[in-house]
Design a protein around this motif. Structure first.
Motif, PDB file in Angstrom:
ATOM      1  N   GLY A  60       5.316  -1.077  -5.439  1.00  0.00           N
ATOM      2  CA  GLY A  60       5.242  -0.214  -6.610  1.00  0.00           C
ATOM      3  C   GLY A  60       3.812  -0.052  -7.085  1.00  0.00           C
ATOM      4  N   LEU A  61       3.494   1.119  -7.589  1.00  0.00           N
ATOM      5  CA  LEU A  61       2.148   1.364  -8.089  1.00  0.00           C
ATOM      6  C   LEU A  61       1.813   0.398  -9.222  1.00  0.00           C
ATOM      7  CD1 LEU A  61      -0.452   3.043  -8.169  1.00  0.00           C
ATOM      8  CD2 LEU A  61       0.742   4.654  -9.673  1.00  0.00           C
ATOM      9  N   ALA A  62       2.789   0.074 -10.057  1.00  0.00           N
ATOM     10  CA  ALA A  62       2.540  -0.830 -11.177  1.00  0.00           C
ATOM     11  C   ALA A  62       2.034  -2.178 -10.696  1.00  0.00           C
ATOM     12  CB  ALA A  62       3.810  -0.998 -12.004  1.00  0.00           C
ATOM     13  N   SER A  63       2.573  -2.667  -9.592  1.00  0.00           N
ATOM     14  CA  SER A  63       2.141  -3.969  -9.077  1.00  0.00           C
ATOM     15  C   SER A  63       0.712  -3.897  -8.548  1.00  0.00           C
ATOM     16  CB  SER A  63       3.091  -4.448  -7.973  1.00  0.00           C
ATOM     17  OG  SER A  63       3.024  -3.606  -6.827  1.00  0.00           O
ATOM     18  N   LEU A  64       0.316  -2.766  -7.978  1.00  0.00           N
ATOM     19  CA  LEU A  64      -1.052  -2.596  -7.501  1.00  0.00           C
ATOM     20  C   LEU A  64      -2.030  -2.520  -8.673  1.00  0.00           C
ATOM     21  CD1 LEU A  64      -0.421   0.050  -4.689  1.00  0.00           C
ATOM     22  CD2 LEU A  64      -0.904  -2.384  -4.370  1.00  0.00           C
ATOM     23  N   LEU A  65      -1.615  -1.883  -9.745  1.00  0.00           N
ATOM     24  CA  LEU A  65      -2.491  -1.726 -10.903  1.00  0.00           C
ATOM     25  C   LEU A  65      -2.692  -3.032 -11.656  1.00  0.00           C
ATOM     26  CD1 LEU A  65      -1.242   1.724 -12.245  1.00  0.00           C
ATOM     27  CD2 LEU A  65      -3.434   1.245 -11.146  1.00  0.00           C
ATOM     28  N   ASP A  66      -1.833  -4.004 -11.427  1.00  0.00           N
ATOM     29  CA  ASP A  66      -2.026  -5.316 -12.051  1.00  0.00           C
ATOM     30  C   ASP A  66      -3.345  -5.946 -11.618  1.00  0.00           C
ATOM     31  OD1 ASP A  66       0.295  -5.230 -13.481  1.00  0.00           O
ATOM     32  OD2 ASP A  66       1.472  -6.408 -12.060  1.00  0.00           O
ATOM     33  N   ARG A  67      -3.845  -5.520 -10.459  1.00  0.00           N
ATOM     34  CA  ARG A  67      -5.073  -6.108  -9.906  1.00  0.00           C
ATOM     35  C   ARG A  67      -6.317  -5.297 -10.266  1.00  0.00           C
ATOM     36  NH1 ARG A  67      -2.542  -6.441  -3.806  1.00  0.00           N
ATOM     37  NH2 ARG A  67      -0.410  -6.940  -4.463  1.00  0.00           N
ATOM     38  N   GLY A  68      -6.137  -4.111 -10.847  1.00  0.00           N
ATOM     39  CA  GLY A  68      -7.276  -3.275 -11.203  1.00  0.00           C
ATOM     40  C   GLY A  68      -7.007  -1.825 -10.876  1.00  0.00           C
ATOM     41  N   PRO A  69      -7.987  -0.950 -11.098  1.00  0.00           N
ATOM     42  CA  PRO A  69      -7.805   0.475 -10.807  1.00  0.00           C
ATOM     43  C   PRO A  69      -7.468   0.719  -9.342  1.00  0.00           C
ATOM     44  CG  PRO A  69      -9.828   0.084 -12.038  1.00  0.00           C
ATOM     45  CD  PRO A  69      -9.329  -1.251 -11.613  1.00  0.00           C
ATOM     46  N   VAL A  70      -6.762   1.793  -9.085  1.00  0.00           N
ATOM     47  CA  VAL A  70      -6.351   2.148  -7.730  1.00  0.00           C
ATOM     48  C   VAL A  70      -6.891   3.527  -7.370  1.00  0.00           C
ATOM     49  CG1 VAL A  70      -4.363   2.807  -6.301  1.00  0.00           C
ATOM     50  CG2 VAL A  70      -4.280   0.710  -7.645  1.00  0.00           C
ATOM     51  N   VAL A  71      -7.474   3.621  -6.185  1.00  0.00           N
ATOM     52  CA  VAL A  71      -7.827   4.911  -5.601  1.00  0.00           C
ATOM     53  C   VAL A  71      -6.684   5.275  -4.668  1.00  0.00           C
ATOM     54  CG1 VAL A  71      -9.467   6.198  -4.187  1.00  0.00           C
ATOM     55  CG2 VAL A  71     -10.290   4.400  -5.732  1.00  0.00           C
ATOM     56  N   LEU A  72      -5.878   6.246  -5.069  1.00  0.00           N
ATOM     57  CA  LEU A  72      -4.689   6.639  -4.312  1.00  0.00           C
ATOM     58  C   LEU A  72      -4.989   7.929  -3.577  1.00  0.00           C
ATOM     59  CD1 LEU A  72      -1.721   5.647  -3.941  1.00  0.00           C
ATOM     60  CD2 LEU A  72      -1.085   7.293  -5.711  1.00  0.00           C
ATOM     61  N   ALA A  96     -19.063  -1.322  -2.810  1.00  0.00           N
ATOM     62  CA  ALA A  96     -19.116  -0.824  -4.180  1.00  0.00           C
ATOM     63  C   ALA A  96     -17.710  -0.743  -4.786  1.00  0.00           C
ATOM     64  CB  ALA A  96     -19.788   0.540  -4.218  1.00  0.00           C
ATOM     65  N   LEU A  97     -16.733  -0.356  -3.985  1.00  0.00           N
ATOM     66  CA  LEU A  97     -15.351  -0.294  -4.466  1.00  0.00           C
ATOM     67  C   LEU A  97     -14.858  -1.693  -4.833  1.00  0.00           C
ATOM     68  CD1 LEU A  97     -12.941   1.684  -4.864  1.00  0.00           C
ATOM     69  CD2 LEU A  97     -12.181   1.032  -2.574  1.00  0.00           C
ATOM     70  N   ASP A  98     -15.156  -2.657  -3.970  1.00  0.00           N
ATOM     71  CA  ASP A  98     -14.754  -4.036  -4.243  1.00  0.00           C
ATOM     72  C   ASP A  98     -15.439  -4.563  -5.501  1.00  0.00           C
ATOM     73  OD1 ASP A  98     -13.243  -3.930  -1.951  1.00  0.00           O
ATOM     74  OD2 ASP A  98     -14.717  -4.970  -0.706  1.00  0.00           O
ATOM     75  N   ALA A  99     -16.730  -4.248  -5.654  1.00  0.00           N
ATOM     76  CA  ALA A  99     -17.474  -4.709  -6.819  1.00  0.00           C
ATOM     77  C   ALA A  99     -16.912  -4.127  -8.118  1.00  0.00           C
ATOM     78  CB  ALA A  99     -18.953  -4.329  -6.682  1.00  0.00           C
ATOM     79  N   ALA A 100     -16.318  -2.925  -8.028  1.00  0.00           N
ATOM     80  CA  ALA A 100     -15.720  -2.290  -9.203  1.00  0.00           C
ATOM     81  C   ALA A 100     -14.328  -2.837  -9.502  1.00  0.00           C
ATOM     82  CB  ALA A 100     -15.654  -0.780  -9.003  1.00  0.00           C
ATOM     83  N   GLY A 101     -13.835  -3.712  -8.640  1.00  0.00           N
ATOM     84  CA  GLY A 101     -12.514  -4.292  -8.839  1.00  0.00           C
ATOM     85  C   GLY A 101     -11.381  -3.331  -8.541  1.00  0.00           C
ATOM     86  N   ALA A 102     -11.680  -2.285  -7.773  1.00  0.00           N
ATOM     87  CA  ALA A 102     -10.679  -1.266  -7.454  1.00  0.00           C
ATOM     88  C   ALA A 102     -10.154  -1.451  -6.044  1.00  0.00           C
ATOM     89  CB  ALA A 102     -11.278   0.127  -7.615  1.00  0.00           C
ATOM     90  N   ARG A 103      -9.059  -0.795  -5.763  1.00  0.00           N
ATOM     91  CA  ARG A 103      -8.417  -0.904  -4.455  1.00  0.00           C
ATOM     92  C   ARG A 103      -8.110   0.476  -3.906  1.00  0.00           C
ATOM     93  NH1 ARG A 103      -3.718  -5.231  -2.964  1.00  0.00           N
ATOM     94  NH2 ARG A 103      -3.669  -4.827  -0.731  1.00  0.00           N
ATOM     95  N   LEU A 104      -8.358   0.643  -2.607  1.00  0.00           N
ATOM     96  CA  LEU A 104      -8.056   1.905  -1.935  1.00  0.00           C
ATOM     97  C   LEU A 104      -6.670   1.832  -1.313  1.00  0.00           C
ATOM     98  CD1 LEU A 104      -8.999   4.692  -0.896  1.00  0.00           C
ATOM     99  CD2 LEU A 104      -9.992   3.512   1.077  1.00  0.00           C
TER     100      LEU A 104
END
Length: 212
Positions: A60-72, A96-104
């Motif tokens: 679920g997208l909600a579970s991914l967002l628990d870890r930070g922003p998501v690039v979908l 840079a994506l990792d440093a921003a705490g985001a996930r692809l």
């Protein structure tokens, strides 16, 4: 981001002119239909999707967002050289994506192990979700019917969309990239009817900076 029609799954280069002309006609048709106009835009609340990953586990997208922003990022599949080029363009931007705490997170309608192949191309830090039967694509206003003529041309070039997608729907997604904050608000949206144009990782990263 632009690309050229190259790659093992692409049509012969002798037909490159045809494919670009066909793409131009398709883009003109989609523009006339205003395709993609209802897709999520900046400031919208993104739907809480749930899709299977490359191993068949529901995510679920909600579970991914628990870890930070998501690039979908919605793709047509590995048969599309522009999709491959987009994924590869993230290699240099991953630190840079990792440093921003985001996930692809890449979304593909391809089945039969091809999602696993995309996951391998994306690398261990990314994730691939399978949009079975284009459910998410259609619900987000990103799906369109290719047309019998172009489907036949794809088949003649050795690309059986029915086999790739596991259904004879004749649907393709409009490639799109969204940055979704932890509050499910869309921070960035790149939806282009011309599948040869993709989001620049630098623009995506800029939208993430300073946001959660």
């Amino acid at each position: 981001m632009d690309g050229s029609f190259e790659g093992a799954s692409a049509p012969p280069r002798a037909d490159e002119g045809y494919w670009h002309r066909a793409a131009d006609r398709l883009v003109a048709t989609l523009a006339a239909l205003d395709a993609g106009a209802s897709a999520p835009a900046v400031g919208d609340v993104f739907p809480d999707l749930a899709l299977p990953d490359a191993r068949g586990r529901l995510v679920g997208l909600a579970s991914l967002l628990d870890r930070g922003p998501v690039v979908l990022s919605f793709h047509r599949g590995l048969w599309c050289p522009w999709c491959v080029g987009e994924i590869e363009s993230w290699r240099g931007a991953r630190p840079a994506l990792d440093a921003a705490g985001a996930r692809l997170v890449a979304v593909t309608p391809e089945l039969g192990g091809r999602a696993a192949d995309m996951a391998a191309l994306l690398g261990p830090a990314g994730q691939v979700l399978c949009d079975v039967d284009f459910g998410a694509t259609l619900s987000l206003g990103l799906g369109f019917f290719v047309g019998a003529d172009l489907i036949a041309r794809y088949q003649a070039a050795g690309m059986d969309l029915d086999a790739l997608y596991g259904a004879a729907s004749g649907i393709l997604p409009i490639p799109a990239t969204f940055v979704i904050g932890r509050d499910r608000i869309v921070r960035f949206a790149h939806v282009d009817r011309d599948f040869r144009h993709r989001a620049d990782p630098a623009d995506v990263l800029s939208s993430i900076a300073g946001r959660g």
